[in-house]
Enzyme design. Structure first.
Site, PDB file in Angstrom:
ATOM      1  N   ASP A  57    -101.978 -15.594 -27.595  1.00 17.90           N
ATOM      2  CA  ASP A  57    -103.421 -15.829 -27.455  1.00 17.90           C
ATOM      3  C   ASP A  57    -103.759 -16.982 -26.771  1.00 17.90           C
ATOM      4  OD1 ASP A  57    -103.961 -14.000 -29.373  1.00 17.90           O
ATOM      5  OD2 ASP A  57    -104.109 -15.199 -31.014  1.00 17.90           O
ATOM      6  N   HIS A  60    -109.617 -10.876 -35.299  1.00 17.15           N
ATOM      7  CA  HIS A  60    -109.976 -10.429 -33.985  1.00 17.15           C
ATOM      8  C   HIS A  60    -110.743  -9.274 -34.232  1.00 17.15           C
ATOM      9  CE1 HIS A  60    -107.125 -12.877 -31.486  1.00 17.15           C
ATOM     10  NE2 HIS A  60    -106.396 -12.283 -32.549  1.00 17.15           N
ATOM     11  N   ASP A  73     -92.219  -9.800 -23.903  1.00 22.46           N
ATOM     12  CA  ASP A  73     -93.224  -9.141 -23.008  1.00 22.46           C
ATOM     13  C   ASP A  73     -93.305 -10.052 -21.448  1.00 22.46           C
ATOM     14  OD1 ASP A  73     -94.592 -11.266 -23.539  1.00 22.46           O
ATOM     15  OD2 ASP A  73     -96.261 -10.501 -24.463  1.00 22.46           O
ATOM     16  N   ASP A 130     -94.830 -16.189 -31.805  1.00 18.69           N
ATOM     17  CA  ASP A 130     -95.460 -15.339 -30.629  1.00 18.69           C
ATOM     18  C   ASP A 130     -96.764 -14.716 -30.341  1.00 18.69           C
ATOM     19  OD1 ASP A 130     -95.918 -12.419 -29.668  1.00 18.69           O
ATOM     20  OD2 ASP A 130     -94.043 -12.927 -28.834  1.00 18.69           O
ATOM     21  N   PHE A 166     -91.423 -10.938 -29.393  1.00 18.69           N
ATOM     22  CA  PHE A 166     -91.747  -9.741 -28.631  1.00 18.69           C
ATOM     23  C   PHE A 166     -91.597  -9.933 -27.191  1.00 18.69           C
ATOM     24  CE2 PHE A 166     -94.896 -10.067 -32.362  1.00 18.69           C
ATOM     25  CZ  PHE A 166     -93.894  -9.477 -33.353  1.00 18.69           C
TER      26      PHE A 166
END
Length: 417
Positions: free
Chosen positions: A345, A79, A269, A340, A267
């Site tokens: 992405d 990235h 979220d 994840d 994670f």
């Protein structure tokens, strides 16, 4: 001076105790209890449910797509905004970004929402945070240094407002909470660890689970847990992603060497659940579905939020187990972290496609002088599957959107994610 034999210390006993203290093995923390919490939530949830048959289908597609994209720890450094150096400065950058990595969603349009213009591009969401940190460093502001955070003469409120300044009309959400996190964590790092997160990593002894617990126990703003049905449930989103980012950045070497990286879960979220719902791995009750579709906030700690987060963690764990069971060659190559990262992405790519489609439809409506009566955002729910057809070859662009209508992300404003 001792006055009698009774007052004399027992030197043999002291020697024995000392020997025992030296030789006693250090008890290693091997369980963050995040996965146990997720399983408990899944077993007791009444508004969010897993669909095992779709978990199997998703596992097949995810593994195939990850192989095609050569998804691995090396993807992290690819990235363009992530730091490329493999040194302690980068370790401090990662600690800073995950200290502040929460709550970037916005109710405003792409033109007005919080964003950062950096190196000729406009960045939103998580990437806006990375861009503003890189921008500050370019300006000579040591924004990743804990000693700087706690020096209020150098690191003034005005300077921090400058660091977090927006290039859109909307300011960064929860600015004061972010400043508090910096000050608090900086004070703890400087007092207990000589201002070096590397000392935390060293203390954990190459254990990912131990590092998560160490971070949660020492830094209150990482203690992402709640009480649900009278039981403590743990999510530890930012503490876990901190460890995962270190592991991925350093490609499982140096600071990123962990013997139990598989102990880290997904994670929890607000983006990955969208992908799990789109793939029909997760389904919501009608009441919750309506609430989310109407873009209403869910308070932090609400039972709906806890069910979405816990079921998402368990769902990704089931996807991981399914991949390893169906594809033996995946063992050691796939874990919840990489799944994840990949789903996040893809969620961002899908969001970009939807926003592009919305913009095209809004432009068409403008050119036809408002002849399109139905609001684009509502029409999209019915049209998104057709909009995806022919626009890409990846399963996530076609099959995923055809099978499950894309639901908005749930809206919870907190420092936990």
């Amino acid at each position: 001076m001792y006055s009698s034999d009774e007052d004399e210390p027992d030197y043999e006993l002291l020697a024995l105790l000392k020997q025992h203290a030296v030789s006693a093995p250090v008890k290693r923390i091997t369980d963050t209890r995040v996965l146990r919490s997720a399983e408990y939530i899944v077993d007791n949830a009444i508004d969010v449910f897993l669909q095992p048959e779709h978990v199997i289908k998703a596992a097949d597609r995810i593994w195939g797509a990850m192989k095609e994209r050569h998804y691995s720890t090396e993807t992290w450094s690819q990235h363009e905004l992530h730091p490329k150096a493999k040194d302690e400065d980068t370790l401090h950058f990662i600690f800073t970004m995950d200290l502040l990595n929460f709550s970037f969603w916005s109710e405003l349009s792409e033109e007005d929402r919080f964003c950062i213009n950096y190196k000729g591009k406009k960045w939103t969401g998580y990437w806006s945070l990375i861009a503003l940190l890189q921008r500050a460093l370019d300006e000579g502001i040591p924004i990743t240094c804990p000693y700087f955070w706690v020096d209020k003469e150098l690191c003034t409120e005005e300077l921090l407002q400058h660091v977090f300044r927006s290039d859109g009309k909307e300011p960064i959400p929860l600015l004061q909470e972010r400043i508090h996190c910096l000050r608090e964590a900086g004070a703890i790092l400087c007092e207990r660890y000589d201002g070096r997160f590397a000392n935390c990593v060293k203390e954990a002894g190459q254990s990912a689970a131990a590092l998560v617990i160490l971070v949660v126990d020492n830094f209150p703003c990482f203690d992402d847990s709640a009480v649900w049905n009278g039981k403590e449930v743990r999510f530890y989103k930012r503490a876990q992603i901190l460890v995962a980012d270190v592991w991925a950045c350093f490609n499982a070497t140096s600071y990123g060497t962990f013997t139990d990286i598989s102990s880290i879960t997904m994670f929890a979220d607000y983006r990955v659940p969208v992908m799990l719902h789109t793939l029909l791995c997760l389904i919501y009750s009608p009441t919750l579905t309506s609430h989310i579709h109407n873009l209403r906030e869910i308070p932090s700690g609400h039972t709906w939020e806890i069910q979405i987060r816990g079921c998402s963690i368990w769902c990704v764990e089931m996807i991981r187990r399914t991949i390893e069971r169906r594809y033996p060659e995946a063992r050691g190559k796939v874990n919840s972290i990489l799944i994840d990262f990949y789903l996040y992405d893809v969620a961002k790519e899908l969001e970009g496609q939807i926003k592009k489609y919305e913009k095209e439809q809004e432009e068409k409506a403008r050119l036809t002088n408002g002849m399109v009566k139905e609001p684009v955002r509502l029409a999209l729910r019915a049209l998104n599957a057709n909009a995806a057809k022919g626009k890409g070859r990846n399963w996530e662009e076609i099959e995923g959107r055809e099978q499950g209508a894309t639901i908005p992300h749930h809206r919870t404003r907190s420092i936990w994610y």
